[in-house]
Design a protein around this motif. Structure first.
Motif, short mmCIF file in Angstrom:
data_model
loop_
_atom_site.label_atom_id
_atom_site.label_comp_id
_atom_site.label_asym_id
_atom_site.label_seq_id
_atom_site.Cartn_x
_atom_site.Cartn_y
_atom_site.Cartn_z
N GLY A 185 0.81 -1.22 0.00
CA GLY A 185 0.00 0.00 0.00
C GLY A 185 0.84 1.27 0.00
N LEU A 186 2.13 1.14 -0.30
CA LEU A 186 3.01 2.32 -0.32
C LEU A 186 2.90 3.09 -1.63
CD1 LEU A 186 6.22 0.84 1.36
CD2 LEU A 186 4.44 2.27 2.37
N LYS A 197 4.33 6.57 -0.85
CA LYS A 197 4.48 6.89 0.58
C LYS A 197 3.74 8.18 0.92
CE LYS A 197 8.75 4.24 0.95
NZ LYS A 197 10.19 4.20 1.16
N GLY A 198 2.53 8.30 0.36
CA GLY A 198 1.66 9.42 0.72
C GLY A 198 1.81 10.66 -0.15
N ARG A 199 2.94 10.79 -0.85
CA ARG A 199 3.17 12.02 -1.62
C ARG A 199 2.94 11.78 -3.12
NH1 ARG A 199 8.29 12.92 1.08
NH2 ARG A 199 7.86 13.97 3.04
N PRO A 200 2.36 12.76 -3.81
CA PRO A 200 2.20 12.61 -5.26
C PRO A 200 3.57 12.39 -5.93
CG PRO A 200 1.03 14.56 -4.47
CD PRO A 200 1.84 14.05 -3.32
#
Ligand code: GRF
Length: 215
Positions: A185-186, A197-200
């Motif tokens: 899910g990274l 990791k959450g960043r575009p």
């Protein structure tokens, strides 16, 4: 554990790298289906539960893709990896698996879509060549790229030497790594944006980003 389906047409070297990474726990997943469009695909021997959805039987993209979708749906995969799968998929198929359907293409996309990419890179005099893992959309080899590995084109390179280097030094590393990130899910693609990791993700990941287990 994510369920992974792998689609092949040929040797299955990428398939083997994915199977190995799952067996070694580097991908938090299990290959639940291996499907080839050709009975002769050597890669079929690499997996006990491999099956064939024969292009020769359908010879028609819509009916073939519908049968392929049925075979996949029966296994409820979380991720579907095209690994040297040489069939063009219908928009209906790519839509229904969007966000969990991946492909590896042996070029630095968007350069050299389609076939004979190593020949094309040599003919164009490219200084660099490589391979890309991308999400699959209805546009052939046109979906968003999540990781790309590069190699210099050397004087004296032939189509065969370049293909082997791209395969062994790039493809066999970046595909298992991409699937590993996806399984954890990274890495996700939603609402038209790839997030790592959450960043575009502004530019595709590269060989420099590989985790030690994938180098
Ligand atoms: C790979 O180069 C892949 O990128 C391509 O076909 C080749 C398949 O090789 N499109 P394999 O079946 O994984 O050995």
């Amino acid at each position: 554990m994510k369920k992974i389906a792998v689609l092949i047409s040929g040797q299955g070297r990428n398939l083997q790298a994915i199977l190995d990474a799952c067996a070694e726990g580097r991908i938090a997943g299990k290959v639940v289906a291996v499907i080839s469009d050709r009975e002769e695909a050597a890669g079929l021997k690499k997996a006990a539960h491999a099956q064939v959805v024969s292009w020769a039987q359908y010879k028609h993209r819509e009916t073939f893709c519908a049968a392929l979708a049925d075979a996949l749906d029966a296994q409820r995969p979380d991720l579907v990896a095209c690994a040297g799968f040489m069939r063009v998929l219908t928009p209906q198929f790519t839509r229904s698996f969007e966000g969990r359907l991946l492909n590896i293409h042996p070029s630095l996309l968007p350069r050299h879509r389609g076939l004979h990419t190593h020949r094309a890179a040599l003919a164009a005099g490219d200084a660099q060549h490589g391979a890309s893992v991308h999400f699959v959309t209805a546009e052939l080899d046109g979906g968003p790229v999540l990781i790309q590995g590069r190699t210099p084109v050397r004087a004296g390179d032939t189509e065969a030497s370049l293909a082997e280097r791209v395969m062994s030094e790039i493809e066999l590393k970046i595909y298992p790594q991409a699937l590993s990130w996806l399984a954890r899910g990274l890495l996700i693609w939603e609402a038209g944006v790839i997030r790592f990791k959450g960043r575009p993700l502004q530019v595709p990941l590269s060989l420099d980003d590989l985790e030690p287990a994938f180098r």
